[in-house]
Write an enzyme that holds these catalytic residues in place. Sequence first.
Site, PDB file in Angstrom:
ATOM      1  N   ASP A   1      -8.211  -9.402   4.072  1.00 53.01           N
ATOM      2  CA  ASP A   1      -7.907  -8.294   4.899  1.00 53.01           C
ATOM      3  C   ASP A   1      -8.844  -8.358   5.872  1.00 53.01           C
ATOM      4  OD1 ASP A   1      -7.257  -5.948   6.033  1.00 53.01           O
ATOM      5  OD2 ASP A   1      -7.655  -4.723   4.510  1.00 53.01           O
TER       6      ASP A   1
ATOM      7  N   GLU B   1     -12.616  -2.628  11.935  1.00 50.98           N
ATOM      8  CA  GLU B   1     -12.557  -1.968  10.665  1.00 50.98           C
ATOM      9  C   GLU B   1     -13.693  -2.431   9.804  1.00 50.98           C
ATOM     10  OE1 GLU B   1      -8.905  -2.411   8.781  1.00 50.98           O
ATOM     11  OE2 GLU B   1      -9.620  -1.443   6.797  1.00 50.98           O
TER      12      GLU B   1
ATOM     13  N   GLU C   1       0.806  -1.286   0.010  1.00 52.13           N
ATOM     14  CA  GLU C   1       0.011  -0.121  -0.005  1.00 52.13           C
ATOM     15  C   GLU C   1       0.872   1.414  -0.138  1.00 52.13           C
ATOM     16  OE1 GLU C   1      -2.840  -0.642   3.126  1.00 52.13           O
ATOM     17  OE2 GLU C   1      -3.994  -1.879   1.845  1.00 52.13           O
TER      18      GLU C   1
HETATM   19  O1  GCW Z   1      -7.042  -3.221   6.267  1.00 51.99           O
HETATM   20  C1  GCW Z   1      -6.096  -2.198   5.592  1.00 51.99           C
HETATM   21  C2  GCW Z   1      -6.573  -1.047   6.118  1.00 51.99           C
HETATM   22  C3  GCW Z   1      -5.325  -0.051   6.285  1.00 51.99           C
HETATM   23  C4  GCW Z   1      -4.254  -0.634   6.999  1.00 51.99           C
HETATM   24  C5  GCW Z   1      -3.817  -2.062   6.232  1.00 51.99           C
HETATM   25  C6  GCW Z   1      -2.826  -2.610   6.633  1.00 51.99           C
HETATM   26  C7  GCW Z   1      -2.512   0.274   8.450  1.00 51.99           C
HETATM   27  O2  GCW Z   1      -7.611  -0.537   5.413  1.00 51.99           O
HETATM   28  O3  GCW Z   1      -5.814   1.180   6.996  1.00 51.99           O
HETATM   29  O4  GCW Z   1      -3.107   0.208   7.048  1.00 51.99           O
HETATM   30  O5  GCW Z   1      -4.857  -2.889   5.971  1.00 51.99           O
HETATM   31  O6  GCW Z   1      -3.039  -3.455   7.628  1.00 51.99           O
HETATM   32  O7  GCW Z   1      -1.489  -2.233   6.668  1.00 51.99           O
END
Ligand code: GCW
Length: 673
Positions: free
Chosen positions: A341, A369, A268
């Site tokens: 995720d 989340e 990311e």
């Molecule tokens: O789930 C995603 C989240 C991000 C997060 C990323 C990760 C901290 O939307 O906000 O960043 O995973 O785990 O690195």
Amino acid sequence: MKRLLISTSLMLAIVASANAAADDGSRLWLHDIPAADAATSGTGDTAPLDIAFSELKAAGLADSVYLVRSNDNKDLGPEGFCITRNKDIALINSPSDKGLLYGTYRYLQLHRLGVAIPADGISSGPKFPRRILNHWDNLDGTIERGYAGHSLWKWDELPDSLSSRYREYARANASIGINGTVLNNVNASPKMLSTDYLKKVAAIADVMRPYGMQVYLSVNFATPMALDSLPTADPLDPAVAEWWERKADEIYSLIPDFGGFLVKANSEGQPGPHDFGRTHADGANMLARALAPHNGIVMWRAFVYSPSDPDRAKQAYLEFEPLDGQFDPNVIIQIKNGPIDFQPREPYSPLFDGLHATPTMAELQITQEYLGHANHLAYLAPMWKEFFNYVSPDSMVAVAGVANIGDDVNWTGNPMAQANWWAFGRLAWDPSLLSRDIADEWLRLSVLTSEPPADVHSALVGMMETSREDVVDYMMPLGLHHLFAFGHHYGPEPWCDIPGARADWLPVYYHRADSAGLGFDRSSTGSNASAQYAEPFRSMVDSISTCPDRFLLWFHHAPWNHRMQSGKTLWEELCYRYDAGVKGADNLLEAWRTAAPWIDPEIYSDVEKRLLTQTVDARWWRDACLEYFRTFSGLDYPADIEQPQRKLPDMKKIDLGISNYENPSIPLLDSKR
Ligand code: GCW
């Protein structure tokens, strides 16, 4: 046997203070024990012991509990303890002072719960040597995916001024056996490793230490470039390695028991070794070598999904499995429980099957989340138990939980979400505990002001136990995943398709609805992600006839008339699942209402409001998903479900997505209940 027997003369009766004053939730599960009385100025090696004494004293038990340091129970590990009873005296026995502190907290919990120590005593040792919270806290005080206010860490005030909550935080963690904390977001600012900030970290570490908690930091892989203008962060460049060695020396001079680094690299947009043509192993090992002389570790995250394969679920395995065996011994690969995720339900990550010669640890998410933020009740112990059922805790050396803690008075926003912090600690200590026992204890230690009748009590435990499955049902049943509106991960937008956005951030990529059916074909006829799993899971999920319903649409593009294990067609089952989710949300509210007389009024009405929102949101989810999927199935709803209320064009007009990123909410269309 080395013995240390201590008691003091103070004998106070336990006074149930929970009834005395309105409950703002700040005392967590430590209700009856006044924090101030348990304060200690203890530092140094015996600090955990000093705290244990203070806690016993504050609870009025200093005369009736003896702490014994002994090596009798080595097989429970250095932090393990035994509690035995000799007439009116309880003996807590451990090889270490930390173990005595853990034993003391456990004893105090049992005492408050009214549980007698059995004749053969209680023996307990932690399954994982490292039990760590991960805070996704930014240096500006915001928290990524945090729903309980701002960060606990007041960087502007540190190191000179220490919030009293640091100690309360350390104490709460010690009371459930958590022994480490990563203070900052994995999307890490390079500034974190500046000398100024390290002094602030050292001040926090001084507060954590007496409670047996080690401090760790997330690091930005390109820190040498950002902080000290090195021309590169190439892990094989000797100047870079030397920079990290010097940085490690500096850190340990300030924080002698510093735990180590957590790293999100090449994920990311974060920098990493790939930027310099190197592997994850090159990057992790370079950091590990800087920390090794100080006994520090590197937790290298496997949350990566560079688009090297059209199926995002396969990418972590593809990047990491070939590196198995190439990591230094003080590197642990930190793997999210599922391959994508933190969705409401995922199968376990196949990377746990792929790494044999590399230590691994699970990353669980305590903050909700993808499970309704602080608005929805989702008790997560059943989800974590489900994961440990598939991936043996024996295969891991540590466990991390992404914290749901902020500076809200009650720590977690939703008072019920405290249960997830508690449950994480309890399961990190002993993953074989039953989720309902964990819930039961938490309710009695935290929420209930007095013992309700048995049916009310079991309704409360029952509501916690079913809540996560209810969320799965009204959001994403049968293996569906990532149907969220873009960005904030709260409301549903299964139709969301933003031109130019990464395909694998969009619901349509995941659900693949068409007139033939629904779901992502990850079987051998599709992306073949199933092949990354070990047997027998691989064959079970690969065949549509043996794939459990709960994972069906994760692994298969199933026809609308596919016969489910329940005997219903896919379309029918989908409708009934969403309906069950809505009913489940209604039941949560119902159960809560029956318990009103036994719950503090402030907490009662706070939770009631949130549960009401949950019933509304559950219907929104059902309406959005069923109305949308019906445009593909072309089928009617079964007559015996509550029929969706909203129409697709109306729902599409409301933007739940990126423009409402900061303040997600689903409009309360139906708040008459
Ligand atoms: O789930 C995603 C989240 C991000 C997060 C990323 C990760 C901290 O939307 O906000 O960043 O995973 O785990 O690195």
